[in-house]
Design a protein around this motif. Structure first.
Motif, PDB file in Angstrom:
ATOM      1  N   GLU A 252     -16.258  25.622  35.283  1.00 11.90           N
ATOM      2  CA  GLU A 252     -17.275  26.643  35.041  1.00 11.90           C
ATOM      3  C   GLU A 252     -17.641  27.378  36.323  1.00 11.90           C
ATOM      4  N   ARG A 253     -17.732  26.652  37.443  1.00  8.56           N
ATOM      5  CA  ARG A 253     -18.069  27.293  38.717  1.00  8.56           C
ATOM      6  C   ARG A 253     -17.006  28.313  39.104  1.00  8.56           C
TER       7      ARG A 253
ATOM      8  N   GLU B 252     -17.741  21.102  35.147  1.00  9.24           N
ATOM      9  CA  GLU B 252     -18.556  21.837  36.119  1.00  9.24           C
ATOM     10  C   GLU B 252     -17.673  22.607  37.099  1.00  9.24           C
ATOM     11  N   VAL B 253     -16.597  21.982  37.544  1.00  7.96           N
ATOM     12  CA  VAL B 253     -15.679  22.640  38.484  1.00  7.96           C
ATOM     13  C   VAL B 253     -15.063  23.875  37.831  1.00  7.96           C
TER      14      VAL B 253
ATOM     15  N   ALA C 228     -17.263  31.315  36.817  1.00 10.47           N
ATOM     16  CA  ALA C 228     -18.454  32.107  37.130  1.00 10.47           C
ATOM     17  C   ALA C 228     -18.230  32.996  38.351  1.00 10.47           C
ATOM     18  N   SER C 229     -17.297  32.594  39.214  1.00 12.65           N
ATOM     19  CA  SER C 229     -16.984  33.402  40.400  1.00 12.65           C
ATOM     20  C   SER C 229     -15.976  34.508  40.087  1.00 12.65           C
TER      21      SER C 229
ATOM     22  N   HIS D  80     -12.534  16.818  44.536  1.00 10.49           N
ATOM     23  CA  HIS D  80     -13.700  16.213  43.894  1.00 10.49           C
ATOM     24  C   HIS D  80     -13.323  14.802  43.450  1.00 10.49           C
TER      25      HIS D  80
END
Length: 311
Positions: free
Chosen positions: A228-229, A225-226, A232-233, A215
């Motif tokens: 959290e993503r 954001e990275v 979340a997975s 990124h």
């Protein structure tokens, strides 16, 4: 020794043995802390090693992790090939007057010279006199040149009022980066790079270090954001960088940063060792617990049998 004395001895053995086994877990942690210090890994939070053992995703800031974190001149392009030496000398002499990482990289090309009348123009570069020759060092368009395509930052150099050439400054990928990233992948750890730099530079670093996901131009919000993503997975995320990012399960940062795990440097090889230290500590604790469950009942049965015989 009579039977009663033997029973008492066995009771003491049971109590002492179980106590020693239960104390082995804290001892394992103490030994891990000591081993970590020897490898430049310092445990801050009490549960840091346990979390490190569960990390299966790493978000790495490119600078200082898969790269050396130290810029250097990777390309020298004089307009006239005969002026290569002068290009290096005048640029380096003026660059010695600056604390900027880019100029400090240029300064390594040559020794200091007699420099006077230095002026720093924000956003453009430096100007001054080197051995009484007027010199400018900075953005190519300020010098009347165009930036070179490709990786790195292009620096233009002007001497005596005419462009002398261009230099390219870039970070350098660590020689062992790709090997370590590959080893982490084999252990089930997903690695993603984040960088404040442009896409062309970040893509180059990612390719050279064997990282598939990267990124570029990532500010704090993008880094969050990275993280959290990935969380979340279902992944346990370790963040490696000089500053914390909200949401990460574990922060690995430089000494003095207040990170859960502080490292002498953020070299990806040291990061991998920190995760391995966590896994090793947890594995040792598990073995100790299993041993305690096996040994304690055995000693208890022996004590019961001896007590029965003494009646």
């Amino acid at each position: 020794m009579n039977v009663t004395t033997l029973v008492v001895a066995l009771v003491v053995l049971v109590v002492t043995g179980v106590a020693m086994l239960l104390a082995a877990a804290p001892l394992a942690l103490a030994l891990a802390r000591r081993r970590g210090r020897a490898e430049g890994i310092f445990v801050g939070a009490s549960d840091a090693l346990e979390t490190a053992a569960r990390v299966d995703a790493l978000v790495l800031d490119t600078s200082g992790t898969v790269t050396t974190g130290s810029l250097r001149v990777v390309q020298v392009e004089p307009i006239d090939p005969e002026h290569d030496r002068n290009l290096r000398w005048f640029a380096a002499a003026l660059a010695h007057t600056s604390d900027s990482p880019v100029e400090q990289a240029v300064a390594k090309l040559a020794a200091r010279g007699r420099v006077t009348d230095v002026v720093a123009t924000p956003g453009l570069g430096l100007s001054g006199a080197v051995d009484r020759h007027p010199v400018r060092l900075g953005r190519p368009d300020w010098i009347g040149l165009v930036a070179l395509d490709g990786v790195g930052t292009t620096v233009g150099v002007e001497v005596d009022g005419r462009p002398l050439g261009r230099l390219v400054v870039a970070d350098v990928v660590r020689e062992h980066a790709a090997e370590v990233v590959g080893s982490l992948a084999s252990d089930g750890v997903r690695v993603e790079l984040v960088s404040a730099g442009p896409a062309v530079d970040t893509a180059h670093v990612a390719e050279q270090s064997g990282v598939e996901h990267w990124h570029a131009e990532a500010d704090d919000a993008r880094r969050a954001e990275v993280v959290e993503r990935l969380r979340a997975s279902g992944r346990v995320v370790g963040l490696v960088g000089s500053a914390a990012v909200p949401g990460a399960d574990l922060w690995l940062g430089p000494v003095g940063s207040g990170a859960a795990l502080e490292l002498d440097d953020l070299d990806v090889r040291r990061v991998a060792r920190a995760l391995a230290l966590g896994r090793g500590t947890v594995a040792t604790r598990a073995r100790v617990r299993r041993l305690a469950f096996l040994v304690a009942p055995t000693l208890g049965v022996l004590t019961y049998l001896m007590a029965s015989l003494s009646r």
